[in-house]
Design a protein around this motif. Structure first.
Motif, PDB file in Angstrom:
ATOM      1  N   ARG A 161       3.320  -5.057  -0.459  1.00  0.00           N
ATOM      2  CA  ARG A 161       3.324  -3.899  -1.366  1.00  0.00           C
ATOM      3  C   ARG A 161       1.908  -3.554  -1.806  1.00  0.00           C
ATOM      4  O   ARG A 161       1.494  -2.395  -1.786  1.00  0.00           O
ATOM      5  CB  ARG A 161       4.173  -4.187  -2.609  1.00  0.00           C
ATOM      6  N   VAL A 162       1.162  -4.571  -2.210  1.00  0.00           N
ATOM      7  CA  VAL A 162      -0.199  -4.336  -2.689  1.00  0.00           C
ATOM      8  C   VAL A 162      -1.087  -3.807  -1.568  1.00  0.00           C
ATOM      9  O   VAL A 162      -1.819  -2.825  -1.742  1.00  0.00           O
ATOM     10  CB  VAL A 162      -0.783  -5.642  -3.278  1.00  0.00           C
ATOM     11  N   LEU A 163      -1.037  -4.454  -0.404  1.00  0.00           N
ATOM     12  CA  LEU A 163      -1.883  -4.022   0.706  1.00  0.00           C
ATOM     13  C   LEU A 163      -1.536  -2.612   1.161  1.00  0.00           C
ATOM     14  O   LEU A 163      -2.429  -1.820   1.504  1.00  0.00           O
ATOM     15  CB  LEU A 163      -1.765  -5.001   1.875  1.00  0.00           C
ATOM     16  N   ALA A 164      -0.251  -2.268   1.149  1.00  0.00           N
ATOM     17  CA  ALA A 164       0.149  -0.918   1.535  1.00  0.00           C
ATOM     18  C   ALA A 164      -0.428   0.117   0.578  1.00  0.00           C
ATOM     19  O   ALA A 164      -0.906   1.175   0.997  1.00  0.00           O
ATOM     20  CB  ALA A 164       1.673  -0.804   1.585  1.00  0.00           C
ATOM     21  N   ARG A 165      -0.417  -0.182  -0.725  1.00  0.00           N
ATOM     22  CA  ARG A 165      -0.965   0.754  -1.701  1.00  0.00           C
ATOM     23  C   ARG A 165      -2.481   0.880  -1.603  1.00  0.00           C
ATOM     24  O   ARG A 165      -3.053   1.879  -2.015  1.00  0.00           O
ATOM     25  CB  ARG A 165      -0.542   0.341  -3.117  1.00  0.00           C
ATOM     26  N   LEU A 166      -3.124  -0.128  -1.040  1.00  0.00           N
ATOM     27  CA  LEU A 166      -4.567  -0.061  -0.817  1.00  0.00           C
ATOM     28  C   LEU A 166      -4.911   0.534   0.546  1.00  0.00           C
ATOM     29  O   LEU A 166      -6.082   0.639   0.904  1.00  0.00           O
ATOM     30  CB  LEU A 166      -5.174  -1.465  -0.923  1.00  0.00           C
ATOM     31  N   GLY A 167      -3.884   0.914   1.299  1.00  0.00           N
ATOM     32  CA  GLY A 167      -4.122   1.508   2.603  1.00  0.00           C
ATOM     33  C   GLY A 167      -4.244   0.508   3.726  1.00  0.00           C
ATOM     34  O   GLY A 167      -4.728   0.838   4.804  1.00  0.00           O
ATOM     35  N   HIS A 168      -3.816  -0.724   3.504  1.00  0.00           N
ATOM     36  CA  HIS A 168      -3.895  -1.767   4.524  1.00  0.00           C
ATOM     37  C   HIS A 168      -2.484  -2.099   5.017  1.00  0.00           C
ATOM     38  O   HIS A 168      -1.902  -3.116   4.648  1.00  0.00           O
ATOM     39  CB  HIS A 168      -4.551  -3.028   3.959  1.00  0.00           C
ATOM     40  N   MET A 169      -1.913  -1.220   5.831  1.00  0.00           N
ATOM     41  CA  MET A 169      -0.587  -1.469   6.397  1.00  0.00           C
ATOM     42  C   MET A 169      -0.784  -2.222   7.712  1.00  0.00           C
ATOM     43  O   MET A 169      -1.329  -1.681   8.669  1.00  0.00           O
ATOM     44  CB  MET A 169       0.158  -0.153   6.584  1.00  0.00           C
ATOM     45  N   LEU A 170      -0.353  -3.479   7.734  1.00  0.00           N
ATOM     46  CA  LEU A 170      -0.781  -4.393   8.778  1.00  0.00           C
ATOM     47  C   LEU A 170       0.342  -4.795   9.723  1.00  0.00           C
ATOM     48  O   LEU A 170       1.350  -5.338   9.281  1.00  0.00           O
ATOM     49  CB  LEU A 170      -1.342  -5.669   8.137  1.00  0.00           C
ATOM     50  N   PRO A 171       0.179  -4.593  11.024  1.00  0.00           N
ATOM     51  CA  PRO A 171       1.148  -5.132  11.976  1.00  0.00           C
ATOM     52  C   PRO A 171       1.027  -6.647  12.113  1.00  0.00           C
ATOM     53  O   PRO A 171       1.974  -7.320  12.496  1.00  0.00           O
ATOM     54  CB  PRO A 171       0.787  -4.424  13.286  1.00  0.00           C
TER      55      PRO A 171
END
Length: 216
Positions: A161-171
């Motif tokens: 959730r945190v990484l997605a909000r920072l723009g880090h959507m990771l495969p």
């Protein structure tokens, strides 16, 4: 791109727009694998205009620092601070330790008391392997386990959730961006910084963010 910090307005959708900008920036950010950046990279502004509800946007996810202390991401980590965020995973043998050492140089270039005004935040992209104890050992090995530097982990869903909000959507953990994100949370001033920028240039950028804005 301009390197001048800007005052961000208080329009209702402000932090939502900021989030969209961070997500777009992440899509063009330096990939972790095979990263080769030119030496002339310099800090640049995030063209954000964001919301008065920063806690909702960034989330107040329950995380833990390298000492096992539970923290809320917005309330305990971001709120009213000047921050520099990056993403790591501890079994990385190239970019992660190199960037961590670069950020140690940034803190040294800043000197005291300026360094005490900036919170460095390293979020793991691999919480399944990076427990607080593992992060603690990594921080100690890199010589950065001290005041004003948090290494954060948590449940996979919370980290995601945190990484997605920072723009880090990771495969995958290995495919995180090496882009640095610097922010004056209270003043809503945000910058993206390439990790190959000179340590002194990053330090100067952070110094600008620590300077209060007129009328805040």
């Amino acid at each position: 791109m301009s390197t001048t910090s800007t005052r961000i307005g208080m329009r209702p959708l402000d932090w939502l727009v900021l989030g969209a900008c961070l997500w777009i920036l992440a899509s063009v950010a330096l990939a972790h694998e095979g990263h080769q950046a030119p030496p002339s990279a310099t800090p640049a502004n995030l063209p954000a205009t964001g919301t008065h509800d920063a806690q909702t946007w960034f989330t107040d996810s329950q995380l833990a620092d390298q000492n096992g202390r539970p923290v809320r991401f917005y309330s305990d980590v971001l709120k009213d601070r000047v921050v520099l965020l990056n993403v790591i995973y501890t079994h990385c043998n190239d970019a992660c330790p190199l960037i961590t050492r670069k950020l140690r140089e940034v803190r040294e270039a800043m000197g005291e008391p300026l360094a005490s005004q900036v919170l460095f935040i390293s979020l793991t992209s691999d919480p399944g392997n990076d427990s607080p104890a593992v992060l603690k050992a990594f921080a100690q090995k890199q010589g950065v386990d001290g005041p004003n530097w948090l290494f954060l982990t948590g449940e996979q869903a919370e980290i995601d959730r945190v990484l997605a909000r920072l723009g880090h959507m990771l495969p995958s953990p290995e495919q995180h961006s090496t882009q640095l994100i610097a922010g004056d949370v209270a003043g809503k001033r945000w910058s993206k910084i390439r990790p190959d920028a000179p340590a002194q240039a990053i330090a100067q950028r952070l110094q600008l963010l620590t300077q209060p804005l007129a009328g805040r």
